[in-house]
Design a protein around this motif. Structure first.
Motif, mmCIF file in Angstrom:
data_model
loop_
_atom_site.group_PDB
_atom_site.id
_atom_site.type_symbol
_atom_site.label_atom_id
_atom_site.label_comp_id
_atom_site.label_asym_id
_atom_site.label_seq_id
_atom_site.Cartn_x
_atom_site.Cartn_y
_atom_site.Cartn_z
ATOM 1 N N PRO A 117 0.825 -1.204 0.000
ATOM 2 C CA PRO A 117 0.000 0.000 0.000
ATOM 3 C C PRO A 117 0.860 1.255 0.000
ATOM 4 C CG PRO A 117 -0.004 -1.023 2.166
ATOM 5 C CD PRO A 117 0.738 -1.955 1.265
ATOM 6 N N VAL A 118 0.317 2.293 -0.576
ATOM 7 C CA VAL A 118 0.982 3.595 -0.602
ATOM 8 C C VAL A 118 0.057 4.618 0.043
ATOM 9 C CG1 VAL A 118 2.348 3.087 -2.657
ATOM 10 C CG2 VAL A 118 0.070 4.065 -2.914
ATOM 11 N N CYS A 119 0.648 5.666 0.559
ATOM 12 C CA CYS A 119 -0.126 6.730 1.200
ATOM 13 C C CYS A 119 -0.485 7.776 0.149
ATOM 14 C CB CYS A 119 0.686 7.355 2.334
ATOM 15 S SG CYS A 119 -0.216 8.616 3.250
ATOM 16 N N VAL A 120 -1.776 8.063 0.043
ATOM 17 C CA VAL A 120 -2.278 9.024 -0.941
ATOM 18 C C VAL A 120 -3.179 10.016 -0.217
ATOM 19 C CG1 VAL A 120 -3.528 9.310 -3.116
ATOM 20 C CG2 VAL A 120 -2.187 7.248 -2.720
ATOM 21 N N ALA A 121 -3.101 11.273 -0.623
ATOM 22 C CA ALA A 121 -3.940 12.319 -0.021
ATOM 23 C C ALA A 121 -4.553 13.153 -1.134
ATOM 24 C CB ALA A 121 -3.129 13.203 0.923
ATOM 25 N N TRP A 122 -5.812 13.520 -0.945
ATOM 26 C CA TRP A 122 -6.526 14.424 -1.846
ATOM 27 C C TRP A 122 -6.862 15.681 -1.036
ATOM 28 C CZ3 TRP A 122 -7.292 9.222 -1.532
ATOM 29 C CH2 TRP A 122 -7.104 8.467 -2.704
ATOM 30 N N TYR A 144 -9.737 5.654 5.909
ATOM 31 C CA TYR A 144 -9.242 6.965 5.520
ATOM 32 C C TYR A 144 -9.396 7.938 6.683
ATOM 33 C CZ TYR A 144 -14.196 8.104 5.016
ATOM 34 O OH TYR A 144 -15.532 8.295 5.263
ATOM 35 N N VAL A 145 -8.715 9.076 6.548
ATOM 36 C CA VAL A 145 -8.798 10.149 7.535
ATOM 37 C C VAL A 145 -9.268 11.404 6.795
ATOM 38 C CG1 VAL A 145 -7.537 11.576 9.185
ATOM 39 C CG2 VAL A 145 -6.978 9.140 8.948
ATOM 40 N N ARG A 146 -10.323 12.005 7.307
ATOM 41 C CA ARG A 146 -10.896 13.198 6.665
ATOM 42 C C ARG A 146 -10.728 14.385 7.611
ATOM 43 N NH1 ARG A 146 -16.902 13.592 3.916
ATOM 44 N NH2 ARG A 146 -17.056 15.872 3.792
ATOM 45 N N THR A 147 -10.141 15.467 7.098
ATOM 46 C CA THR A 147 -9.930 16.678 7.908
ATOM 47 C C THR A 147 -10.586 17.867 7.208
ATOM 48 O OG1 THR A 147 -7.778 17.020 6.842
ATOM 49 C CG2 THR A 147 -7.798 15.843 8.942
ATOM 50 N N ARG A 148 -10.978 18.826 8.012
ATOM 51 C CA ARG A 148 -11.660 20.033 7.521
ATOM 52 C C ARG A 148 -10.703 21.215 7.596
ATOM 53 N NH1 ARG A 148 -17.390 21.757 8.228
ATOM 54 N NH2 ARG A 148 -17.454 24.046 8.185
ATOM 55 N N LYS A 149 -10.803 22.068 6.600
ATOM 56 C CA LYS A 149 -9.922 23.231 6.554
ATOM 57 C C LYS A 149 -10.718 24.464 6.132
ATOM 58 C CE LYS A 149 -5.661 24.924 4.384
ATOM 59 N NZ LYS A 149 -4.608 24.639 3.373
ATOM 60 N N THR A 231 -12.908 23.553 2.843
ATOM 61 C CA THR A 231 -12.437 22.460 1.996
ATOM 62 C C THR A 231 -12.058 21.280 2.894
ATOM 63 O OG1 THR A 231 -10.173 23.331 2.026
ATOM 64 C CG2 THR A 231 -11.593 24.001 0.187
ATOM 65 N N PHE A 232 -11.859 20.129 2.252
ATOM 66 C CA PHE A 232 -11.581 18.899 2.993
ATOM 67 C C PHE A 232 -10.349 18.205 2.411
ATOM 68 C CE2 PHE A 232 -16.028 19.813 3.521
ATOM 69 C CZ PHE A 232 -16.255 19.567 4.863
ATOM 70 N N ARG A 233 -9.661 17.512 3.267
ATOM 71 C CA ARG A 233 -8.504 16.692 2.880
ATOM 72 C C ARG A 233 -8.770 15.264 3.323
ATOM 73 N NH1 ARG A 233 -3.566 14.769 4.979
ATOM 74 N NH2 ARG A 233 -1.814 14.883 3.493
ATOM 75 N N ILE A 234 -8.592 14.320 2.385
ATOM 76 C CA ILE A 234 -8.805 12.895 2.688
ATOM 77 C C ILE A 234 -7.491 12.160 2.434
ATOM 78 C CG2 ILE A 234 -10.001 10.782 1.980
ATOM 79 C CD1 ILE A 234 -12.454 12.422 1.455
ATOM 80 N N GLN A 235 -7.063 11.402 3.415
ATOM 81 C CA GLN A 235 -5.821 10.629 3.326
ATOM 82 C C GLN A 235 -6.155 9.156 3.538
ATOM 83 O OE1 GLN A 235 -2.389 12.069 5.524
ATOM 84 N NE2 GLN A 235 -1.849 9.967 6.118
ATOM 85 N N ALA A 236 -5.571 8.296 2.689
ATOM 86 C CA ALA A 236 -5.843 6.863 2.768
ATOM 87 C C ALA A 236 -4.596 6.094 2.367
ATOM 88 C CB ALA A 236 -7.016 6.469 1.877
ATOM 89 N N SER A 237 -4.540 4.831 2.787
ATOM 90 C CA SER A 237 -3.466 3.915 2.419
ATOM 91 C C SER A 237 -4.078 2.771 1.623
ATOM 92 C CB SER A 237 -2.763 3.384 3.676
ATOM 93 O OG SER A 237 -1.719 2.505 3.324
ATOM 94 N N LEU A 238 -3.656 2.626 0.366
ATOM 95 C CA LEU A 238 -4.234 1.610 -0.516
ATOM 96 C C LEU A 238 -3.224 1.241 -1.588
ATOM 97 C CD1 LEU A 238 -6.701 3.341 -2.977
ATOM 98 C CD2 LEU A 238 -5.276 4.623 -1.430
ATOM 99 N N ALA A 259 1.222 12.626 -2.851
ATOM 100 C CA ALA A 259 1.790 11.561 -2.010
ATOM 101 C C ALA A 259 1.910 12.067 -0.587
ATOM 102 C CB ALA A 259 3.144 11.124 -2.550
ATOM 103 N N CYS A 260 1.890 11.145 0.351
ATOM 104 C CA CYS A 260 1.974 11.519 1.761
ATOM 105 C C CYS A 260 2.738 10.447 2.513
ATOM 106 C CB CYS A 260 0.570 11.714 2.356
ATOM 107 S SG CYS A 260 -0.466 10.236 2.238
ATOM 108 N N THR A 261 2.910 10.642 3.784
ATOM 109 C CA THR A 261 3.563 9.677 4.656
ATOM 110 C C THR A 261 2.548 9.193 5.685
ATOM 111 O OG1 THR A 261 4.333 11.442 6.103
ATOM 112 C CG2 THR A 261 5.829 10.705 4.357
#
Length: 262
Positions: A117-122, A144-149, A231-238, A259-261
């Motif tokens: 799996p790789v770490c991906v963020a939108w 996934y992890v969803r954050t608000r900005k 806006t929102f940021r979603i980070q997942a490992s897949l 890409a993310c860590t």
């Protein structure tokens, strides 16, 4: 006695000896024909029938001959011995039946290793895009992890809400007397209803420049505040090969992917 006479007498003697040998007068006689030869070969006086004869034959056999092995079955005269499993590499029953040996089992192919799996963020996703992406990740079984900005999208110069439309119109008249004519009364319900808009700018610097000018004219109640955009940021490992399937055919998602860590 002459030589010729001696030879004649020798020939007569030899013929007499040959005749005596043929007749058996000298102690052995040649077989008189096929019946006599067969009779001499079979020797019927030595044949014993039944168990007694077999017992005598067994006693007459030399003691040096080893007995047959217990696992070897006697074979009938003229019958070839059956092949054993050690000679053919297969059970005797299979050799007798003539069936072909079963083909060797083919080992199952090893399953390919799962992709790491790789770490991906939108990032910078509007609320509707974030909701769709979260639903796709849930359907595929990925966490996934969803954050608000909250980020300022523009800067707004305005007066505070006046409490009613009549009060807002009265304040507009006062501003015009000060030389401020670019005004707009907010009608939408909410915390900014009946506020008086004096300008909307992309940068804070431009908003602050107008604010200085308004206050210099006497509009002391004017102020500049940011208009926030959520806006929102979603980070997942897949796995990398599943990223495109999760995004679907929506270019904005691939453009906002980074890409993310972990």
């Amino acid at each position: 006695m002459t030589t010729l006479r001696f030879l004649f007498i020798l020939l007569v003697v030899l013929n007499a000896l040959a005749f005596a040998a043929i007749k058996g007068w000298l102690g052995s006689a040649a077989p008189g024909g096929e019946p006599e030869r067969i009779s001499n070969q079979l020797r019927p006086e030595q044949i014993r029938l039944g168990a007694a004869g077999m017992e005598e034959a067994a006693q007459a056999a030399p003691a040096s001959e080893p007995p047959p092995a217990p696992d070897e079955a006697p074979t009938a005269p003229g019958e070839a011995p059956a092949e054993t499993a050690s000679e053919t590499g297969a059970p005797a029953s299979a050799a007798v039946a003539g069936s072909e040996p079963a083909p060797p089992a083919v080992p199952e192919a090893a399953a390919p290793p799962a992709a790491a799996p790789v770490c991906v963020a939108w990032a910078e996703l509007p609320a509707d895009e974030a909701d769709r992406l979260a639903a796709r990740l849930n359907a595929a079984g990925f966490k996934y992890v969803r954050t608000r900005k909250e980020t300022p999208s523009s800067w707004w110069v305005r007066t505070p809400p006046q409490g009613s439309r009549a009060q807002a119109e009265k304040r507009v008249g006062e501003l015009r007397e000060l030389g401020i004519t670019d005004t707009f009364i907010v009608q939408e319900s909410g915390p900014s209803q009946f506020a008086i808009s004096l300008g909307l700018f992309r940068t804070e610097k431009s908003a602050q420049q107008l604010l200085v000018q308004l206050r210099a004219k006497g509009a002391r109640d004017a102020n500049a505040e940011p208009r926030m955009t959520t806006t929102f940021r979603i980070q997942a490992s897949l796995p990398r090969d599943r990223v495109a399937a999760v995004e679907g055919r929506r270019p904005p998602l691939s453009e906002r992917r980074t890409a993310c860590t972990q």
